[in-house]
Design an enzyme around this catalytic site. Structure first.
Site, mmCIF file in Angstrom:
data_model
loop_
_atom_site.group_PDB
_atom_site.id
_atom_site.type_symbol
_atom_site.label_atom_id
_atom_site.label_comp_id
_atom_site.label_asym_id
_atom_site.label_seq_id
_atom_site.Cartn_x
_atom_site.Cartn_y
_atom_site.Cartn_z
ATOM 1 N N GLU A 1 0.816 -1.228 0.000
ATOM 2 C CA GLU A 1 0.000 0.000 0.000
ATOM 3 C C GLU A 1 0.846 1.273 0.000
ATOM 4 O O GLU A 1 1.220 1.778 1.056
ATOM 5 C CB GLU A 1 -0.946 0.008 1.214
ATOM 6 C CG GLU A 1 -1.848 1.246 1.226
ATOM 7 C CD GLU A 1 -2.813 1.302 2.404
ATOM 8 O OE1 GLU A 1 -2.688 0.480 3.326
ATOM 9 O OE2 GLU A 1 -3.683 2.184 2.403
ATOM 10 N N LYS B 1 -2.324 -1.995 -3.321
ATOM 11 C CA LYS B 1 -3.384 -1.149 -2.751
ATOM 12 C C LYS B 1 -2.996 0.319 -2.935
ATOM 13 O O LYS B 1 -2.348 0.911 -2.067
ATOM 14 C CB LYS B 1 -3.573 -1.492 -1.271
ATOM 15 C CG LYS B 1 -4.592 -0.609 -0.555
ATOM 16 C CD LYS B 1 -5.036 -1.220 0.757
ATOM 17 C CE LYS B 1 -5.922 -0.257 1.527
ATOM 18 N NZ LYS B 1 -6.556 -0.865 2.692
#
Ligand code: 13P
Length: 364
Positions: free
Chosen positions: A182, A224
């Site tokens: 992420e 992500k």
């Protein structure tokens, strides 16, 4: 001690399962500090027990598994149990929802880089991953943050965070956990959509270079990222279609086709906007994309439910209905079938009315 070789097939199968059937991830991995901040806004007691009750409300939401393939837990939560004594990870697995775990230890000031942060948590990570895998976790998450501002993000900040993400991802795969990678370019600021696109591309290219250097198997990771958005204070707010176009163009330029799936964070967007933007990407590009475009929302799924719950056991059912509604909207957005008209319909529905009455104090 030598570890057994990575079972790439299992990693790939898990990663595929995380984005299959239109489903996506639910992030309920707020650290104690973040969770307390969100609870404070609604005068909810800031204790481990109220965190547990709230997470139980979420995990027990009827029909959650219709839209959610995996849920990201926090260290405190994976050690907690439901009222009936079932650990949360076990309760999720019984529903067919993969339990995941946030393993970074937070973003800290990067020395000599004012206004920039580096995510910590690599020391001891291998041992923590082994323990989490034993507790039932099937995937993990590590978040790096990049602020846009005067001269930032710097090369130093992007490089340090990308390296840490790649070292984390390698260790996850070694432990048999799918790494959710992420890198989040933040929405705060008055920057334009174009600048967010440039920065996001620079960050993603660096992250994939580092993942390659660390020999991470891209088929066994989930990316992500942020959506490509104008800053919250930018005077020009681009349309849903413009955001969809810019986001997909940026990803196509910087994310290898081998990646198992892409799940967006919501980053402070409203639930409705996050659904609409994800939907537009899938409506416009679904057939041309090498990866599934899905969601891993925290606030965009939880916010209405948290507000309705307010820490009051009497509000559990309407809060669960609000959570279910958002999760279903996001599944539809992943499939490109989200219709914003359902929002008005939901507002008129029993759950919303009941919640409004509860606030007005007209229901005990
Ligand atoms: P938001 O969707 O609220 O940004 O949370 C997602 C997340 O997991 C942040 O790390």
């Amino acid at each position: 001690m030598e570890r057994s070789p990575v079972n790439t097939q299992t990693l790939e199968a898990t990663a595929k399962q995380m984005v299959a059937d239109g489903k996506g991830l639910l992030a309920i991995d707020e650290s104690t500090g973040t969770c307390n901040k969100r609870f404070a806004k609604w005068d909810i007691p800031q204790t481990a027990e109220s965190h547990r009750q709230y997470r139980q409300l979420i995990v027990d939401t009827p029909g959650l598994d219709e839209a959610i393939s995996g849920a990201i837990l926090y260290d405190e939560t994976i050690r907690q149990k439901k009222d009936d004594g079932t650990p949360f990870a076990k309760a999720l697995a019984a529903l067919g929802i993969l339990p995941g775990i946030k393993v970074d230890l937070g973003a800290k000031q990067l020395p000599a880089f004012p206004g920039e942060k580096v995510t910590e948590g690599l020391d001891g990570l291998r041992e923590r991953l082994t323990e989490y895998a034993r507790m039932g976790a099937r995937f993990a998450k590590w978040r790096a943050v990049f602020a846009i501002g005067d001269g930032i993000p710097s090369l130093g900040c992007i490089g340090a965070n990308a390296h840490a993400l790649a070292r984390y991802a390698g260790m996850c795969q070694e432990a048999g956990l799918v790494p959710v990678v992420e890198p989040e370019v933040l929405m705060e600021g008055n920057h334009t959509l174009d600048l967010c696109s440039d920065v996001t591309e620079r960050v993603l290219r660096t992250v994939f270079k580092e993942l390659y250097s660390q020999r991470v198997k891209l088929e066994g990771i989930i990316l992500k990222p942020n959506m490509v958005l104008p800053g919250v204070d930018c005077p020009h707010q681009d349309s849903v279609a413009e955001v969809a176009d810019a986001t997909v163009a940026c990803l196509l330029r910087s994310v290898p086709a081998a990646v198992a799936g892409v799940v967006f964070l919501s980053g402070g967007q409203t639930g409705e906007l996050a659904s609409a933007r994800l939907n537009a990407m899938n409506v416009r590009y679904r057939l041309r994309l090498p990866w599934e475009l899905s969601f891993s929302f925290g606030r965009a799924i939880q916010e209405p439910a948290l507000e309705i719950w307010h820490g009051n056991p009497a509000n559990v059912v309407p809060a669960q209905e609000a959570l279910y509604h958002r999760a279903k909207c996001d599944r539809a957005a992943h499939q490109g079938t989200y219709d914003p008209a359902v929002e008005a319909h939901h507002r008129e529905s029993g759950a919303h009315r009941m919640a409004t009455e509860l606030f007005a104090g007209s229901v005990a």
